[in-house]
Design an enzyme around this catalytic site. Structure first.
Site, PDB file in Angstrom:
ATOM      1  N   CYS A  22      46.536  35.080  31.021  1.00 55.04           N
ATOM      2  CA  CYS A  22      47.582  34.939  30.010  1.00 55.04           C
ATOM      3  C   CYS A  22      48.935  34.662  30.645  1.00 55.04           C
ATOM      4  O   CYS A  22      49.140  34.889  31.827  1.00 55.04           O
ATOM      5  CB  CYS A  22      47.744  36.233  29.215  1.00 55.04           C
ATOM      6  SG  CYS A  22      46.242  36.833  28.460  1.00 55.04           S
ATOM      7  N   GLY A  48      47.015  29.790  29.758  1.00 54.45           N
ATOM      8  CA  GLY A  48      46.121  30.117  28.650  1.00 54.45           C
ATOM      9  C   GLY A  48      46.279  29.107  27.541  1.00 54.45           C
ATOM     10  O   GLY A  48      47.398  28.859  27.092  1.00 54.45           O
ATOM     11  N   ASN A 122      49.723  40.565  29.915  1.00 57.79           N
ATOM     12  CA  ASN A 122      48.960  39.771  30.881  1.00 57.79           C
ATOM     13  C   ASN A 122      48.297  40.745  31.841  1.00 57.79           C
ATOM     14  O   ASN A 122      48.978  41.568  32.446  1.00 57.79           O
ATOM     15  CB  ASN A 122      49.904  38.824  31.631  1.00 57.79           C
ATOM     16  CG  ASN A 122      49.214  38.054  32.761  1.00 57.79           C
ATOM     17  OD1 ASN A 122      49.846  37.672  33.730  1.00 57.79           O
ATOM     18  ND2 ASN A 122      47.921  37.821  32.659  1.00 57.79           N
ATOM     19  N   GLY A 123      46.984  40.622  31.981  1.00 61.58           N
ATOM     20  CA  GLY A 123      46.252  41.489  32.896  1.00 61.58           C
ATOM     21  C   GLY A 123      45.035  42.056  32.218  1.00 61.58           C
ATOM     22  O   GLY A 123      44.556  41.513  31.219  1.00 61.58           O
ATOM     23  N   CYS A 261      48.037  39.734  43.013  1.00 61.96           N
ATOM     24  CA  CYS A 261      46.855  38.866  42.938  1.00 61.96           C
ATOM     25  C   CYS A 261      47.050  37.598  43.782  1.00 61.96           C
ATOM     26  O   CYS A 261      47.892  36.753  43.466  1.00 61.96           O
ATOM     27  CB  CYS A 261      46.621  38.464  41.487  1.00 61.96           C
ATOM     28  SG  CYS A 261      45.360  37.203  41.315  1.00 61.96           S
ATOM     29  N   TYR A 267      45.381  29.358  42.926  1.00 58.89           N
ATOM     30  CA  TYR A 267      44.995  28.470  41.829  1.00 58.89           C
ATOM     31  C   TYR A 267      45.851  28.587  40.581  1.00 58.89           C
ATOM     32  O   TYR A 267      46.201  27.592  39.963  1.00 58.89           O
ATOM     33  CB  TYR A 267      43.544  28.765  41.431  1.00 58.89           C
ATOM     34  CG  TYR A 267      43.110  28.127  40.126  1.00 58.89           C
ATOM     35  CD1 TYR A 267      42.736  26.791  40.072  1.00 58.89           C
ATOM     36  CD2 TYR A 267      43.097  28.863  38.939  1.00 58.89           C
ATOM     37  CE1 TYR A 267      42.348  26.195  38.867  1.00 58.89           C
ATOM     38  CE2 TYR A 267      42.707  28.279  37.734  1.00 58.89           C
ATOM     39  CZ  TYR A 267      42.334  26.952  37.709  1.00 58.89           C
ATOM     40  OH  TYR A 267      41.959  26.363  36.527  1.00 58.89           O
ATOM     41  N   CYS A 407      36.622  39.446  39.240  1.00 57.76           N
ATOM     42  CA  CYS A 407      37.941  40.080  39.116  1.00 57.76           C
ATOM     43  C   CYS A 407      37.942  41.009  37.902  1.00 57.76           C
ATOM     44  O   CYS A 407      37.424  40.657  36.858  1.00 57.76           O
ATOM     45  CB  CYS A 407      39.004  39.001  38.935  1.00 57.76           C
ATOM     46  SG  CYS A 407      40.657  39.687  38.728  1.00 57.76           S
ATOM     47  N   CYS A 458      46.061  41.652  46.640  1.00 62.51           N
ATOM     48  CA  CYS A 458      44.670  42.017  46.326  1.00 62.51           C
ATOM     49  C   CYS A 458      43.782  40.830  46.702  1.00 62.51           C
ATOM     50  O   CYS A 458      44.039  39.702  46.278  1.00 62.51           O
ATOM     51  CB  CYS A 458      44.541  42.298  44.833  1.00 62.51           C
ATOM     52  SG  CYS A 458      42.831  42.584  44.298  1.00 62.51           S
TER      53      CYS A 458
HETATM   54  P1  AMP Z   1      32.671  25.969  39.523  1.00 56.15           P
HETATM   55  O1  AMP Z   1      32.493  26.175  40.990  1.00 56.15           O
HETATM   56  O2  AMP Z   1      31.876  24.841  38.988  1.00 56.15           O
HETATM   57  O3  AMP Z   1      32.398  27.231  38.743  1.00 56.15           O
HETATM   58  O4  AMP Z   1      34.177  25.599  39.238  1.00 56.15           O
HETATM   59  C1  AMP Z   1      35.160  25.666  40.206  1.00 56.15           C
HETATM   60  C2  AMP Z   1      36.431  25.012  39.671  1.00 56.15           C
HETATM   61  O5  AMP Z   1      36.981  25.807  38.635  1.00 56.15           O
HETATM   62  C3  AMP Z   1      37.477  24.901  40.777  1.00 56.15           C
HETATM   63  O6  AMP Z   1      37.793  23.528  40.901  1.00 56.15           O
HETATM   64  C4  AMP Z   1      38.679  25.667  40.293  1.00 56.15           C
HETATM   65  O7  AMP Z   1      39.832  24.855  40.322  1.00 56.15           O
HETATM   66  C5  AMP Z   1      38.369  26.067  38.866  1.00 56.15           C
HETATM   67  N1  AMP Z   1      38.579  27.513  38.687  1.00 56.15           N
HETATM   68  C6  AMP Z   1      38.392  28.497  39.582  1.00 56.15           C
HETATM   69  N2  AMP Z   1      38.666  29.704  39.043  1.00 56.15           N
HETATM   70  C7  AMP Z   1      39.040  29.484  37.768  1.00 56.15           C
HETATM   71  C8  AMP Z   1      39.457  30.323  36.699  1.00 56.15           C
HETATM   72  N3  AMP Z   1      39.524  31.641  36.854  1.00 56.15           N
HETATM   73  N4  AMP Z   1      39.768  29.757  35.515  1.00 56.15           N
HETATM   74  C9  AMP Z   1      39.662  28.415  35.353  1.00 56.15           C
HETATM   75  N5  AMP Z   1      39.293  27.568  36.335  1.00 56.15           N
HETATM   76  C10 AMP Z   1      38.970  28.083  37.531  1.00 56.15           C
END
Ligand code: AMP
Length: 485
Positions: A22, A48, A122-123, A261, A267, A407, A458
């Site tokens: 979020c 989000g 958020n969290g 985090c 990412y 997580c 973390c």
């Molecule tokens: P997959 O390995 O197919 O599950 O997807 C990996 C991709 O999802 C990577 O390219 C990341 O950029 C993206 N990704 C990783 N973690 C998340 C997340 N928590 N929420 C949305 N996208 C994510």
């Protein structure tokens, strides 16, 4: 961290929504507070995309509008006009499927014995199920399955007389990750959990001829849009009250080791934001540089997986001296639903989002950079796409360590059983994603990239070493520390 089986309760029958990503924002003392909250949420949309909401206060009433969908679609001029007053909070939410309902959209607003109050979070509150069960036993009636509602019930149940004191009382009962923004009739109160899992930045907005407005947001990219100056972060374990008496900052909880985090820097956050006081782009650039040093690839060009790999790929290219080529083009307008062709098209979903540039890839040995591998299915489709477009070799480099544990603090990761790196060796993953070579950034390099010299981050998703005890059977099962069934 050892498994804490004491006090374990069975999985509760309501939908125990744990993994929410979020963005939050709050504005105090601006004549167009709801418009500034809207603009802040617009900048935080990447945190989000499922629902968004704003509550405002004109000093006597709290007004709330929330709905499913994107910020820009929900908040038309007319909707913003119906959110009057100089105080506002906002929220943008993503959650995993199965819980995509409007009643879980935030902020939550109630009129309780302490007054009118609205909250956005958020969290993830890790003891929410336990708190909810005991509140329900005392007569509380919940409207939604989100863990955030628990906070309002704790405030209502508190014996303290003032809103701030009741909030303090409530916060001290929460475990896990929370960056919270509260709106009362005449003040904004914000707080971060004592470990500081999720970010929360504070800013100031000068108003000509008047007192400055104060603003809070998950990321500083929100401040840039509304011309606010970043003053610093709300500290872990700190509560900030902005009201008619001015700004009061207080430590409401005893000091705990910090657990910021790291995935925000890997990412989640935008590279133009400062998160935990550090520019995200700088971290990602260094992740890319260190990745190039640790695991060079016999390649002709560096290609990012857009947008998640862009910043690390810049670092990788700079360090390796290889040319950076935007050989995958992303369609930024892909919505949540689309009409599928009646005949199955292979890898249709990823093709909607990404398309290769053939002339850049033909005959080339490519080092493809992405931020993370979760299940591995996306990487496999992208590697195939690059190879089918004519690449001679595809070397995959990931700018963080293998994700081996889910997580519990606000990032959406699947159960351990679905995490490819938790169940396969790197060579097995390489074969699954069909790459010529595969390498991940080391944990030490990641620590270096975020300048974590004092152990303040973390890394549980990479180590399985959780900074809080896992308190429910559901958490233990998700972490693979107890079997289901
Ligand atoms: P997959 O390995 O197919 O599950 O997807 C990996 C991709 O999802 C990577 O390219 C990341 O950029 C993206 N990704 C990783 N973690 C998340 C997340 N928590 N929420 C949305 N996208 C994510």
């Amino acid at each position: 961290m050892s498994d804490n089986l004491l006090g374990v309760v069975p999985v509760v029958d309501h939908d125990d929504k744990l993994h929410e990503e979020c963005g939050v924002a709050a504005i105090y003392g601006h004549p167009e507070a709801s418009k500034l909250a809207y603009l802040s949420l617009y900048a935080l949309q990447h945190r989000g995309q499922e629902s968004a909401g704003i509550s405002s206060s004109d000093g006597t009433q709290i007004y709330t509008k929330k709905a499913m969908g994107h910020v820009a679609d929900i908040f038309t001029n007319d909707v913003i006009k119906a959110l009057p007053g100089p105080l506002a909070i906002g929220h943008t939410r993503y959650s995993t499927s199965g819980d995509t309902v409007e009643r879980n959209a935030q902020p939550f607003s109630v009129h309780c014995n302490k007054g009118r109050i609205s909250v956005a979070h958020n969290g993830n509150i890790t003891n929410a199920s336990e708190l909810r069960k005991s509140l329900e036993a005392r007569g509380s009636i919940f409207q939604a399955s989100s863990d955030t509602e628990v906070i309002l019930h704790l405030v209502a149940h508190s014996r303290e007389k003032t809103m701030a004191a009741a909030l303090r009382d409530a916060l001290l009962q929460l475990e896990g990750a929370f960056s919270l923004v509260f709106l009362a009739e005449d003040c904004i109160i914000v707080a971060r959990d004592p470990r500081g899992f999720r970010p929360l930045a504070m800013g100031k907005l000068e108003i000509s001829g008047g007192k400055p407005a104060y603003v809070f947001a998950s990321e500083t990219c929100a401040f840039d849009l509304i011309n606010a100056v970043y003053l610093g972060d709300v500290q872990p374990g700190e509560m900030v009250i902005v009201g008619p008496e001015g700004v009061t900052r207080e430590r409401y909880a005893p000091e705990k080791p910090h657990s910021q985090c790291v995935f925000e820097h890997v990412y989640f956050a935008r590279p133009d934001s400062f998160v935990f006081g550090r520019q995200v782009q700088d971290s990602r650039d260094l992740m890319g540089r260190l990745l190039a040093r640790e695991t060079p690839a016999p390649a002709d060009i560096v290609v990012p997986v857009p947008d998640s790999g862009n910043s690390a790929a810049l670092g990788y290219a700079a360090e390796s001296g290889l040319p950076y080529r935007l050989a995958l083009i992303r369609n930024h307008y892909v919505g949540r639903t689309f009409i599928e062709p009646s005949q199955a098209i292979r890898d249709f979903g990823v093709k909607l989002k990404l398309n290769p540039v053939r002339s850049l890839l033909e005959g080339q040995s490519v080092v493809l950079i992405d931020d993370s591998i979760v299940r591995g299915t996306t990487s496999r489709k992208i590697v195939r796409m690059v190879r089918n477009a004519g690449a001679r070799e595809v070397h995959l480099r990931i700018s963080c360590p293998p994700t081996v544990s889910p997580c519990f603090y606000g990032v959406d990761t699947p159960n351990k059983s679905e995490l490819i790196a938790a169940n396969s060796s790197i060579e097995e993953i390489r074969r699954f994603v069909e790459a010529d070579s595969l390498a991940f950034l080391s944990l030490g390099a990641l620590q270096h990239a975020v300048a974590d010299t004092h152990g303040k981050y973390c890394y549980a998703c990479y180590t399985g070493d959780y900074p809080t005890d896992l308190v429910s059977i559901e958490q233990l099962i998700r972490a693979g520390k107890k079997s289901g069934g």
